[in-house]
Design an enzyme around this catalytic site. Structure first.
Site, mmCIF file in Angstrom:
data_model
loop_
_atom_site.group_PDB
_atom_site.id
_atom_site.type_symbol
_atom_site.label_atom_id
_atom_site.label_comp_id
_atom_site.label_asym_id
_atom_site.label_seq_id
_atom_site.Cartn_x
_atom_site.Cartn_y
_atom_site.Cartn_z
ATOM 1 C CD GLU B 60 -1.727 -2.457 1.276
ATOM 2 O OE1 GLU B 60 -0.616 -2.706 1.785
ATOM 3 O OE2 GLU B 60 -2.525 -3.347 0.942
ATOM 4 C CG HIS B 129 -11.954 -7.954 5.546
ATOM 5 N ND1 HIS B 129 -11.465 -8.904 6.402
ATOM 6 C CD2 HIS B 129 -11.240 -8.076 4.405
ATOM 7 C CE1 HIS B 129 -10.496 -9.582 5.811
ATOM 8 N NE2 HIS B 129 -10.331 -9.106 4.607
#
Ligand SMILES: Cc1ncc(C[n+]2csc(CCOP(=O)(O)OP(=O)(O)O)c2C)c(N)n1
Ligand SMILES: Cc1ncc(C[n+]2csc(CCOP(=O)(O)OP(=O)(O)O)c2C)c(N)n1
Ligand SMILES: [Mg+2]
Ligand SMILES: [Mg+2]
Lengths: 411, 338, 338, 411
Positions: B60, B129
């Site tokens: 990321e 999540h």
């Protein structure tokens, strides 16, 4: 803690009171390292990451396959910029000591790293330096006054007072804004290079990072993305042996060179004598041509030595022998190029003294002009309204309100 | 006009931008050949080629950094972070670099990167999540923060974000991808096609950044919220048969303070709600600002409802989620306060 | 009792802990041989050896991750991040891992790491040596957040942090290292030896985490603040000759809400102040909570003062810093509101 | 965009509709790779990172210097755990499909990676797995019921309902809590190993990471810290060729193996046939002994293949040829060990069928018991009060208040 620790703890080669010891620096003789084809596959280039590419020998001659065969006037230009860099550093450091600027970082002993690389690249190649490559600013034509105004955070400061001294930038000269956060520029440079490839540009991105900062994850990211997309980039690791008080072994280089990080990503790694102007120039050229051909990135480790303090806030005598600089085996980059030119009959001590005098004069004139535009403490100052600009393209309401509030505060 | 769910609307936004401006490029994990784990970029690599829709390594920080470099070199990158929960490895590049480049370079090196990422819970994703990290970015100066609550806004805001000259964090409430959700997991799923905001123009339009919207007007109380919670607030107001004015913040940065203030001055009562952890959440900024600006109009303390001050637990998804019941309780307190 | 500045007090805290508990180890950049760029760990490697005071590579994420692993293996690591501005590369390991390990493992794998880092401005450090990122951690569940305002508290809180069974982010206002600072950079520096909180016991003691302290009691208004701003608040109250009650929060997480509420219920007026950017800062949580709890006692809107919503600019350090003037203006508004 | 892009874009060897192609996987013949001294310096071990350590040959014989010479019963134990792992995976995956659990991840085809490594280590060595090494849970003696209860987030869930299925842990069995965030466990394992060294313990830390996740900065951090402090750790890279839809080339392995990342940090890197039980066992033993001697970390790349979907949320037919699994050149780890045992005369098809029946029966019994403790949808449920525990050691006031508020909400 019943049994003794068996953790390995790296030890600096020498601490204050001990004799300097650079036996850990592996040297190759000048001219000894082969210069492979620019298009050679990375897998064949492994040895380049462990040997030391050198051109200037002890007799001041340029030898071997990496000799870039520069013309005399090119060498003289390089010398001039290196001398300017050193004089500028000395002058500005003193200025900091006198309290005129808040902070300064010298690049003494590392001038070839930036000047030779800067001159080996095209003016439209984008440069992403760290805080210790001021030579790049000079070779890219930044004016002394502009650089000094940044140091002074004055009314002409290109950063509008927002950055610490030495964190220069120039859009026109393709010099990216220098970060105070170590390492961040490396993967950004690779992203820039990816865009260059996508757009079919001929320009490459070059970036510089200190050896200590290679520990930052961003260095890994840079290698990774450069490897995956064959980005036209040059990743320079400036191994000046020290990261403040921490020696290079703490960046995982006790056993392997920094250059050798590259081949493991399928990228060539060159280990280069960073105090040898000709070697730096030649290695940069090799990598640049390779990138422009579409063969992707190269990592260049520049083996050099930080002969001064880390910054104006640092006192190296607390953590390394006072006389360590004199024992550095690769000498001084300015002295070496100067002697080479003298050996070629193209330079003299007198010329050198004259050059120094000329440049010192330039520095004096520039400084006089620059302080005329103000400093943190005296003279005309930037308007504090500027603090609220450039957070966003357009100023949002909260900043408009805060600007008004500050104006009120100031009466 | 077409019917689109939020996935299609977002896809269409990128399609429109890529067709119009060749400098728009996409990058992210699994977004190219595969079209993304939520299929938001489906078909775009096929259409625009693999040099404009890039699969990336699982880094990321590398993705954000590369996007910054691309933006500095004149591209308009739209980066996807596969889940908002995985944005933190890129936090330094966002906070220290992306958000500050224009400032530190005095305008010379802005980097108009858009970062898209699915956020929020309600899909049994457990604590990795389900997160809603907007507050962790709203406090950072120099990056806009946006969250749509329906397909129409999603497309319009995403086009505005991509065209903006500032970096934008674009948070997509994944529970709303396929339909509105009123907070009751027991009810059958409702598709966007049954919702007026599922009508989405095929072509180019924008919903401006920095503007909140009144989702429903009312006089008794103001509910300020965003994302999935907009629909939960509607359900709670309906359940309580309350004349609530519901405002969808849409842009957390910049924040449309005037619209919020006008509403609370009118109603005199205010509830702030979000899915993220309550403590130190963006609701605190909303409540703090409203009490500053509307103090003399307030008839009761501002209520703040959020997720609990714990990670989002897998087994207690619905006990964690600030559903209609939690909202109703707060609204009842709010209306009863004298 | 000894006279100590904050650097010496922090050093003494670590010394006490290391002498008492062989599992306490220190790690960080330049902290070993050199004793740290602010010399907070000076002499500790010489005293406890290089296997307990570790120099590390320049990788903040690596430092935090290694500390986590050490803690899981029974050590009590105290990690130094050289400046709070450089903590973001380690943000993922702190937020996704350190803060959540106890929770996700249902108590089986807690990691009681202490992270020390100098924060705040006032030393001409520019935007990368001046930040106050407390809000970015207070919103994260599972890590305590602490900031002392004087040497006595610094030592007591740091010992408490190291001995705690939870991870703690320990923020050190670097402007206070050598002496209290009332916000006027023109005045000559004052050493801690002239301050009662510069009297610090040599041995072991703790200041419990989670407890605020009343720095000065008063009846007219409550000022809630922490770190350097405690001293600025004192100066502002003095300047205005205001009967202000000044509360030093000390622990942002957990927050001593009851102490704050009791004070505001008494005074009916409240100012919240910190050095960090105002928008979305920790002051928002304080203001939101106080208005919830003390609404019926409030005689005026809660004022919030902070740094501006911009990065901390090098040349405008004192225009950015929320000094006595900004506080005084807010206090005046607050007292004049009817 | 006037000129065509010259960015390099890695291509998966085959996409749906194309013939599978594993020609990019460099193979060495079984027995062909030398086994250096355990104490050999990393600089001499470079080739191990490019070749492929294999023991089982095509005739199912164990050959060459890496043969760990395991006793028959040791081999049978390994087979048993691998078969259990596979059957468990199949059963639990089906359960997910039936909606009884919310999510599942299979390790089909990768059973040797975890089972052989797990058995080659000491029970007190600390394991830091990713989500795809369930074999480690079995060899460490976790009960089927305990594992199933975690999947069900039921009243006996070791995670108290806080984690997604498969993110197991066990303090007693030295199995670290599995993270949903990729790669974070690697540098943590190194920190654990550093502490082991500091404390003079004999235990090492072993960690597993997917090849796609090696792109994460944490992988670099792990290598870096392991290199600097010679931490007694084993860093396993499970190269199963795929990271969801993304093939391994996107983790920078188009040109170099993952194992070759290690030597650049001065750490040995072994590239191992991950479907060869004996090779995995032998490599792990080599690395473990090296670590225990004080010679620091080893990286082991396990070349294997993810034959099933990434997870229960994934459909691989969208991004790779349906028949790709059948073309994987290194076969199936269970089949290979089974055939080896048969060739040794120590196993038969009948025995194998009996083993499967026995294990399936165990699974049925365990499942019956586990669902008795509840599931997300039915039966006894965890009390939601538990949500507020373990955020901190002691519950702070805000959580006490919120717990009360939730109780009210629930009536
Ligand atoms: C992310 C980050 N961590 C720490 C620092 C503090 N710091 C500034 S310079 C420095 C040493 C850098 O050493 P090196 O990379 O070798 O570069 P050199 O100074 O030798 O040129 C450190 C630790 C920082 N600026 N950024
Ligand atoms: C930091 C982070 N980024 C992204 C994800 C989403 N994600 C989950 S699994 C996965 C692929 C991992 O591939 P690999 O490392 O090869 O492991 P494998 O699944 O093949 O075992 C991705 C991208 C994540 N969990 N964490
Ligand atoms: Mg250095
Ligand atoms: Mg994989």
């Amino acid at each position: 803690m019943t049994r003794p620790s068996r953790l390995h703890v790296p030890h600096a080669p020498a601490r204050p009171g001990q004799p300097p010891d650079f036996s850990y620096v592996h040297l190759s003789p000048a001219g000894a390292v082969a210069r492979p084809d620019i298009g050679a596959p990375a897998s064949e280039l492994g040895p380049l990451s462990l040997e030391l590419i050198r051109v200037l020998d002890d007799q001041h001659a340029a030898v071997g396959p990496w000799n870039p065969n520069l013309a005399i006037d090119e060498l003289q230009v390089g010398l001039r910029w290196m001398v300017l860099t050193r004089l500028y550093d000395e002058r500005m450091f003193k200025t900091q000591r006198q309290g005129r600027i808040s902070f300064y970082v010298k690049s003494t002993g590392e001038e070839a790293v930036s000047v030779a690389a800067g001159l080996a690249l095209k003016p439209t190649d984008m440069l992403f330096p760290s805080y210790r490559q001021q030579g790049l600013q000079f070779v890219r034509g930044m004016s002394l006054v502009d650089l000094m105004c940044q140091l002074l955070s004055n009314t002409r400061d290109m950063c509008k007072g927002r950055q610490l001294p030495v964190l220069y930038h120039s859009k026109a000269r393709h010099l990216f804004t220098i970060s105070g956060n170590l390492g961040t520029q490396c993967p950004q440079a690779v992203g820039w290079a990816m865009a260059s490839a996508i757009k079919g540009q001929d320009d490459l991105a070059a970036t510089w990072i200190g050896e200590g900062s290679t520990a930052a994850a961003d260095f890994h990211n840079a290698l990774l993305f450069a490897s995956v997309y064959h980005a036209p980039a040059i990743l320079n690791v400036v191994n000046n042996q020290w990261a403040i008080s921490t020696f290079q072994g703490f960046a995982a280089a006790e056993q392997r060179s920094f250059a050798s990080r590259a081949p493991s990503y399928g990228i060539p790694g060159l280990r280069v004598d960073g105090n040898d102007y000709l070697a730096v120039y030649a290695a940069t050229r090799w990598a640049a041509e390779r990138a422009r051909r579409g063969d992707g990135a190269t990592l260049i480790e520049l083996v050099t030595y930080r002969s001064s303090a880390h910054s104006s806030s640092d006192d190296p005598s607390r953590y390394r022998p006072k006389d360590e600089p004199e024992h550095w085996p690769l000498g001084d980059p300015i002295e070496r190029l100067k002697q080479h030119l003298i050996a070629l009959g193209a330079w003299s001590q007198t010329q050198h003294a004259a050059l120094e005098a000329e440049l010192n004069e330039q520095l004096s004139i520039a400084w006089k002009e620059a302080v005329g535009y103000g400093s943190l403490s005296d003279g005309p100052k930037l308007h504090s309204d500027l603090m609220f600009e450039d957070v966003f393209k357009d100023m949002p309401q909260n900043l408009i309100d805060q600007r008004a509030q500050l104006r009120l505060e100031q009466g | 006009m077409a019917q689109m769910n939020m996935i299609q609307a977002l896809n269409s936004a990128m399609d429109v931008c890529m067709a119009k401006d060749p400098s728009v490029v996409l990058l992210g994990q699994d977004i190219g050949y595969f079209g993304g784990v939520f299929r938001v970029t489906d078909g775009l690599q096929r259409k625009y080629g693999e040099h404009r829709v890039l699969d990336t390594p699982i880094s990321e920080s590398g993705i954000v950094a590369a996007a910054i470099g691309m933006a500095v070199n004149g591209l308009k990158p739209v980066a996807e972070i596969q889940f908002a929960d995985y944005i933190y490895p890129g936090y330094d590049q966002i906070v220290s670099e992306l958000a500050r480049l224009r400032y530190r370079s005095a305008g010379d090196f802005p980097a108009a990167v858009t970062i898209r990422t699915p956020c929020g819970g309600g899909i049994h994703g457990g604590q990795t999540h389900s997160q809603s990290p907007e507050a962790l970015f709203a406090h950072v100066c120099g990056i806009k923060v946006v969250m749509p609550s329906n397909p129409y806004d999603a497309k319009g805001l995403l086009i505005a974000a991509i065209e903006a000259e500032d970096p934008v964090l674009f948070l997509e409430p994944k529970r709303l991808y396929n339909g509105p959700f009123d907070g009751d997991p027991g009810k059958p799923a409702v598709p966007w096609s049954s919702h007026e905001k599922g009508e989405v123009p095929e072509g180019h339009y924008t919903v401006p950044l920095g503007q909140a919207s009144v989702v429903r007007s009312g006089a008794a109380v103001t509910i300020i919220t965003y994302g999935t919670m907009v629909h939960v607030a509607l359900a709670a107001a309906r359940q309580l048969d309350l004349d609530a004015e519901i405002i969808d913040v849409r842009s957390m940065v910049p924040l449309d303070v005037e619209l919020l203030v006008a509403s609370v001055e009118k109603t005199g009562r205010c509830l702030v709600a979000h899915e993220a952890t309550r403590f130190g959440g963006f609701g605190a900024e909303l409540a703090a600002t409203i009490q500053e600006r509307c103090f003399w109009h307030l008839q009761a303390p501002i209520e703040r409802v959020g997720g609990w001050d714990t990670p989002y637990p897998h087994a207690f998804e619905w006990e964690y989620f600030p559903g209609p019941q939690r909202l109703s309780a707060a609204l009842t307190r709010l209306m009863e306060a004298a």
